[in-house]
Enzyme design. Structure first.
Site, short mmCIF file in Angstrom:
data_model
loop_
_atom_site.label_atom_id
_atom_site.label_comp_id
_atom_site.label_asym_id
_atom_site.label_seq_id
_atom_site.Cartn_x
_atom_site.Cartn_y
_atom_site.Cartn_z
N GLU A 66 0.83 -1.21 0.00
CA GLU A 66 0.00 0.00 0.00
C GLU A 66 0.86 1.27 0.00
O GLU A 66 0.51 2.29 0.58
CB GLU A 66 -0.98 0.02 1.18
CG GLU A 66 -1.86 -1.20 1.29
CD GLU A 66 -2.68 -1.48 0.02
OE1 GLU A 66 -2.74 -0.60 -0.85
OE2 GLU A 66 -3.21 -2.58 -0.09
N GLY A 67 1.99 1.20 -0.67
CA GLY A 67 2.93 2.32 -0.71
C GLY A 67 3.97 2.15 0.37
O GLY A 67 3.65 2.13 1.56
#
Length: 450
Positions: free
Chosen positions: A442-443
């Site tokens: 998610e980053g």
């Protein structure tokens, strides 16, 4: 034996005594009747579900993992997972903080985040199946057409259908402007989606009737880079007019990854359009997919931050219990010649206090972030804007800081166990393995800093 006890008193302390969130709810018409007793009752039942239904499946699920039938492209989940998911759906847990207009219960986000802390503590891999549905739901709730919302949100709110986020490709993860998945407009207003996506959590499984993929793709002659990305709904089964799953779409799981942790959650390589093109439906406007993507990405980033606190607490509980039953060495300054429980040793106490204090700090940040979201959505004007800006700031901080600290806490739990912490039977080794992905997906946490 591994243990897990829902930290209800600690959650109540943060919500009611530190942040006093119920006082804020009085100013929100949709939450004005949500008092402390209501929250406590909901979370008590949520704790029972986490402890009694999914916690017993954590180690067995990790050991068994998921299996892919390469002929049918279907994924079978570990024993008991499907039945536990039915219990989750029947209990209404999927609808907890969803919009009542689509069958949700409309409770504040802070309640939902506490539910997800307990579920992640009990069984992170299982929790990933319903978890990503919230991000897909949020994107469609914000950016979908009324027709799309009517078709999908009721089923996603109930938990009958799950959702995924399909962003990453073999050659691009962080830099989505390099993606190659294509979307060709069709005469009937749909799009033909062709391409491949990797690292898709719960991209295929046997727990729900349908899986709704939200897929980023590029239209013909779209601008270069992220300015030319659009978002599409690509269901596993195309919905019939009556809302039931219909014809199988041209989307399939071609392999699942063999990972360091979260073995019971299938991380899928998805192929779209092997037989001519998967049917997709545009979400929002053409070439505006990044706006819709960030809606679901921010939801997912908050969820990953929760994993840091959740696995940290689960590891802390195991380390505390072990320190109270493991004898080793004499107590410093003590008179007994018998081996002492290791909790009496200063360094072990130091490690336990480090874990507990950081778990409580992570939980407070998560609840405050969720309260900011609740306030930004319920208030109007400048107040709503101010709380929205706080939520935007805290979301990457929650994701990055809680996952970095979660790594430290789970590692410290292994240290408390000593050599036994390196043995799988202790349970803390699994928490450390499962936790390692959180600062990455998610980053990455470096991206959160940017």
């Amino acid at each position: 034996m591994p243990v897990y006890n829902p930290p209800l008193r600690d959650m109540q302390f943060v919500m009611h005594e530190v942040l006093n969130v119920t006082n804020d709810f009085k100013d929100m018409p949709q939450h004005a009747d949500t008092d402390a007793d209501t929250i406590n009752a909901v979370l008590e039942e949520a704790g029972k579900f986490a402890k009694e239904v999914i916690f017993p499946l954590n180690i067995s699920g990790d050991t068994e993992g998921c299996t892919l039938n390469r002929e049918t492209h279907e994924v079978t989940t570990p024993k008991g997972f499907k039945e536990a998911y039915k219990t989750y759906v029947d209990g209404g847990w999927a609808a907890l903080s969803c919009d009542p207009a689509f069958g949700g219960q409309g409770l504040p986000m802070v309640v939902n985040q506490c539910l997800y802390e307990m579920m992640n503590s009990a069984n992170q891999a299982w929790t990933m199946y319903p978890g990503l549905t919230h991000g897909a739901y949020a994107s469609l709730h914000t950016h979908g057409t009324p027709e799309q919302q009517a078709t999908y949100l009721h089923k996603m709110t109930s938990g009958e259908w799950t959702g995924t986020m399909c962003l990453t490709e073999p050659h691009c993860g962080t830099d989505l402007g390099l993606m190659r998945t294509k979307a060709e407009p069709q005469a009937d207003g749909t799009y033909k989606i062709t391409g491949n996506k990797i690292f898709i959590s719960a991209g295929e499984h046997d727990m729900a009737d349908n899986i709704i993929h939200l897929v980023l793709a590029r239209l013909p002659e779209a601008p270069a880079g992220t300015r030319g990305i659009s978002l599409f709904i690509v269901p596993k089964f195309l919905p019939n007019d009556d809302g039931t799953p219909g014809e199988r779409n041209d989307v399939k799981c071609v392999s699942i990854e063999h990972k360091m942790g979260i073995h019971a959650s299938p991380t899928c390589v998805m192929s779209y359009g092997d037989d001519g093109g998967a049917v997709g439906y545009l979400v929002g406007e053409e070439n505006q997919g990044m706006r819709a993507m960030f809606t679901m990405m921010n939801s997912a980033r908050s969820a990953v931050g929760i994993q840091g606190a959740a696995l940290g607490d689960a590891a802390y509980q195991k380390a505390l219990a072990y320190s109270q039953e493991r004898r080793q060495g004499r107590e410093i300054g003590g008179d007994s010649k018998e081996p002492a429980f290791i909790i009496s040793h200063p360094d072990v106490r130091r490690m336990l206090l480090f874990m507990r204090s950081h778990v409580e700090a992570m939980r407070a940040l998560i609840v405050y972030n969720a309260a900011a979201l609740d306030l930004s959505r319920a208030l109007d004007g400048d107040e709503a804007t101010a709380w929205g800006e706080i939520a935007e700031l805290l979301t990457p901080v929650t994701k990055a800081w809680c996952t970095d600290v979660g790594m430290e806490v789970t590692s410290t739990a292994v240290q408390v166990f000593g050599g036994m912490g390196y043995i799988e039977e202790s349970g803390v080794a699994q928490h450390y393995r499962d936790m390692r992905i959180a600062p990455i997906y998610e980053g990455t946490n470096g991206i959160q800093a940017m």
